[in-house]
Write a protein that holds these residues in place. Structure first.
Motif, PDB file in Angstrom:
ATOM      1  N   ALA A 145      78.015  84.907  30.277  1.00  0.00           N
ATOM      2  CA  ALA A 145      78.833  84.070  31.166  1.00  0.00           C
ATOM      3  C   ALA A 145      80.241  83.921  30.591  1.00  0.00           C
ATOM      4  O   ALA A 145      81.240  84.032  31.315  1.00  0.00           O
ATOM      5  CB  ALA A 145      78.183  82.699  31.335  1.00  0.00           C
ATOM      6  N   LEU A 146      80.311  83.693  29.283  1.00  0.00           N
ATOM      7  CA  LEU A 146      81.633  83.522  28.656  1.00  0.00           C
ATOM      8  C   LEU A 146      82.455  84.809  28.740  1.00  0.00           C
ATOM      9  O   LEU A 146      83.682  84.770  28.853  1.00  0.00           O
ATOM     10  CB  LEU A 146      81.477  83.071  27.206  1.00  0.00           C
ATOM     11  CG  LEU A 146      80.854  81.672  27.039  1.00  0.00           C
ATOM     12  CD1 LEU A 146      80.568  81.383  25.567  1.00  0.00           C
ATOM     13  CD2 LEU A 146      81.765  80.603  27.630  1.00  0.00           C
ATOM     14  N   SER A 147      81.771  85.949  28.701  1.00  0.00           N
ATOM     15  CA  SER A 147      82.518  87.218  28.799  1.00  0.00           C
ATOM     16  C   SER A 147      83.126  87.365  30.196  1.00  0.00           C
ATOM     17  O   SER A 147      84.212  87.938  30.346  1.00  0.00           O
ATOM     18  CB  SER A 147      81.634  88.422  28.447  1.00  0.00           C
ATOM     19  OG  SER A 147      80.720  88.728  29.475  1.00  0.00           O
ATOM     20  N   ILE A 148      82.445  86.821  31.208  1.00  0.00           N
ATOM     21  CA  ILE A 148      83.011  86.867  32.570  1.00  0.00           C
ATOM     22  C   ILE A 148      84.146  85.850  32.697  1.00  0.00           C
ATOM     23  O   ILE A 148      85.244  86.165  33.167  1.00  0.00           O
ATOM     24  CB  ILE A 148      81.921  86.589  33.633  1.00  0.00           C
ATOM     25  CG1 ILE A 148      80.840  87.674  33.611  1.00  0.00           C
ATOM     26  CG2 ILE A 148      82.553  86.500  35.026  1.00  0.00           C
ATOM     27  CD1 ILE A 148      79.668  87.423  34.563  1.00  0.00           C
ATOM     28  N   VAL A 149      83.873  84.608  32.271  1.00  0.00           N
ATOM     29  CA  VAL A 149      84.871  83.534  32.421  1.00  0.00           C
ATOM     30  C   VAL A 149      86.186  83.914  31.729  1.00  0.00           C
ATOM     31  O   VAL A 149      87.274  83.739  32.288  1.00  0.00           O
ATOM     32  CB  VAL A 149      84.307  82.203  31.858  1.00  0.00           C
ATOM     33  CG1 VAL A 149      85.398  81.151  31.746  1.00  0.00           C
ATOM     34  CG2 VAL A 149      83.173  81.697  32.745  1.00  0.00           C
ATOM     35  N   THR A 150      86.079  84.458  30.520  1.00  0.00           N
ATOM     36  CA  THR A 150      87.305  84.804  29.779  1.00  0.00           C
ATOM     37  C   THR A 150      88.045  85.976  30.442  1.00  0.00           C
ATOM     38  O   THR A 150      89.232  86.173  30.201  1.00  0.00           O
ATOM     39  CB  THR A 150      86.986  85.152  28.305  1.00  0.00           C
ATOM     40  OG1 THR A 150      85.905  86.096  28.284  1.00  0.00           O
ATOM     41  CG2 THR A 150      86.590  83.920  27.524  1.00  0.00           C
ATOM     42  N   HIS A 151      87.337  86.733  31.257  1.00  0.00           N
ATOM     43  CA  HIS A 151      87.979  87.862  31.960  1.00  0.00           C
ATOM     44  C   HIS A 151      88.610  87.432  33.278  1.00  0.00           C
ATOM     45  O   HIS A 151      89.666  87.936  33.649  1.00  0.00           O
ATOM     46  CB  HIS A 151      86.927  88.945  32.204  1.00  0.00           C
ATOM     47  CG  HIS A 151      87.466  90.190  32.811  1.00  0.00           C
ATOM     48  ND1 HIS A 151      88.346  91.024  32.148  1.00  0.00           N
ATOM     49  CD2 HIS A 151      87.287  90.745  34.042  1.00  0.00           C
ATOM     50  CE1 HIS A 151      88.668  92.043  32.943  1.00  0.00           C
ATOM     51  NE2 HIS A 151      88.045  91.882  34.101  1.00  0.00           N
ATOM     52  N   ILE A 152      87.965  86.492  33.994  1.00  0.00           N
ATOM     53  CA  ILE A 152      88.449  86.191  35.363  1.00  0.00           C
ATOM     54  C   ILE A 152      89.480  85.069  35.416  1.00  0.00           C
ATOM     55  O   ILE A 152      90.213  84.970  36.392  1.00  0.00           O
ATOM     56  CB  ILE A 152      87.282  85.859  36.343  1.00  0.00           C
ATOM     57  CG1 ILE A 152      86.505  84.613  35.906  1.00  0.00           C
ATOM     58  CG2 ILE A 152      86.365  87.057  36.508  1.00  0.00           C
ATOM     59  CD1 ILE A 152      85.391  84.203  36.899  1.00  0.00           C
ATOM     60  N   LEU A 153      89.527  84.213  34.390  1.00  0.00           N
ATOM     61  CA  LEU A 153      90.496  83.113  34.451  1.00  0.00           C
ATOM     62  C   LEU A 153      91.871  83.609  33.995  1.00  0.00           C
ATOM     63  O   LEU A 153      91.976  84.357  33.014  1.00  0.00           O
ATOM     64  CB  LEU A 153      90.043  81.944  33.572  1.00  0.00           C
ATOM     65  CG  LEU A 153      88.788  81.221  34.057  1.00  0.00           C
ATOM     66  CD1 LEU A 153      88.493  80.001  33.173  1.00  0.00           C
ATOM     67  CD2 LEU A 153      88.910  80.781  35.516  1.00  0.00           C
TER      68      LEU A 153
END
Ligand code: NAP
Length: 308
Positions: free
Chosen positions: A173-181
């Protein structure tokens, strides 16, 4: 150009589920050897240690390291020192410093190091990133709750120090959040729940913000039975954004906007081939840094013992 001769180290669940089918479909790679204490791949020469494999098969150009994170540094150091390109399963290591050391070693050897984050390649992640870039985000809520008994049966390493516990899925989840924000976030507070008989957390509640005070709340829990949740929700000026099912579906204001079949590992191997050909590395430590921060800043709560 001839294919990249690949070896796999640590033949277990994720190798069988994802690496082997993805490599088989990608003409840029040819699997020529494995090194694993017990696991083998039919028709491929196998060794029980990486040292034996590197000695016996000099034709290996690149190595995918798929053992648990606590045992990855040593193998990565050997492979990079031998001049091989290296693909690291997620999380890339047990500490930030060991991965930084590998990054320097790869640069000094002129080979590529890939810290892979498979969830970043989930189908709807890029569409979500584009949508969020087009509006103002007001809040983000991450709900990553799954049943550890179903997904990680008999994986003792995951409960040991360095195995990350619930952060093993949570880091996806953190790998997605850090990519999309659009802006970097940082942790402001956390509570980690440790079973009294384990060295890794079974649940984590995390609060982050960015420089503009955007609130980001993440809930990770391994005690979820029934429906599993791998969702990232955002309130924005353009409406309610739901990135669900591990990043595979995007809905806006309840309307499905993007969905496609799962292709994460084929995309990872395409990316690995791309960086090898370009002579560069791809090592983003942001997701692992947030996990390290949680262990540094988080309050610890001891909860009921966990038994398989
Ligand atoms: P696994 O099956 O438990 O472990 C992979 C293999 O690593 C094992 O079969 C074992 O092979 C080797 N290994 C285990 N303990 C070792 C040790 N102490 N020293 C050296 N080698 C050891 O784990 P997995 O589920 O495939 O996960 C491996 C990595 O992939 C983890 O970092 C995980 O986060 C990541 N990943 C897993 C999944 C998933 O769905 N399972 C999804 C994405 C990413 P030998 O006994 O033959 O040496």
């Amino acid at each position: 150009m001839s294919p990249i001769n690949l070896a796999i180290v640590g033949v277990g669940k994720i190798v069988r589920d994802q690496h082997l089918p993805s490599i088989a479909k990608n003409p840029d790679f040819k699997l020529i050897a494995t090194a694993s204490r017990h696991g083998t791949v039919e028709g491929i020469q196998s060794f029980t240690t990486i040292d034996a494999m590197l000695d016996a098969v000099p034709a290996v150009d690149a190595v995918s390291l798929c053992m648990p994170p606590q045992y990855r540094y040593e193998a990565a150091h050997k492979a990079l020192s031998a001049g091989k390109h290296v693909f690291l399963e997620k999380p890339p290591g047990a500490t930030l410093s060991e991965v930084a050391d590998l990054e320097s070693l790869a640069a000094s050897k002129g080979v590529s190091l890939f810290a892979s984050w498979h969830s970043r390649y989930a189908a709807a992640v890029e569409a979500t990133k584009s949508f969020l870039a087009s509006t103002t985000i007001k809040s983000v809520h991450v709900i990553w709750k799954e049943d550890v008994r179903h997904w990680h049966p008999n994986q003792d390493w995951i409960w040991q120090a360095g195995g990350l516990g619930v952060f093993d899925p949570g880091i996806n989840a953190l790998s997605i959040v850090t990519h999309i924000l659009p802006k970097a976030i940082f942790l402001t507070g956390a509570t980690l729940e440790f079973p009294e008989n384990r060295d890794a957390p079974i649940a984590a509640d995390l609060h982050f913000k960015n420089a503009d005070d955007l609130p980001v709340h993440a809930e990770f829990d391994w005690r979820q039975t029934g429906k599993q949740s791998w969702d990232i929700l955002a309130e924005t000026e353009a409406g309610h954004v739901q990135l669900t099912e591990g990043g595979s579906k995007l809905s806006i204001n309840g309307e499905l906007k993007f969905s496609a079949p799962e292709e994460e590992y084929p995309a990872l191997y395409r990316r690995f081939a791309e960086i090898v050909k370009a002579g560069k590395s791809d090592v983003d430590l942001a997701p692992l840094r947030h996990v390290a921060d949680a262990f540094m800043l988080g309050k610890r709560k001891f909860v009921d013992a966990f038994h398989d």
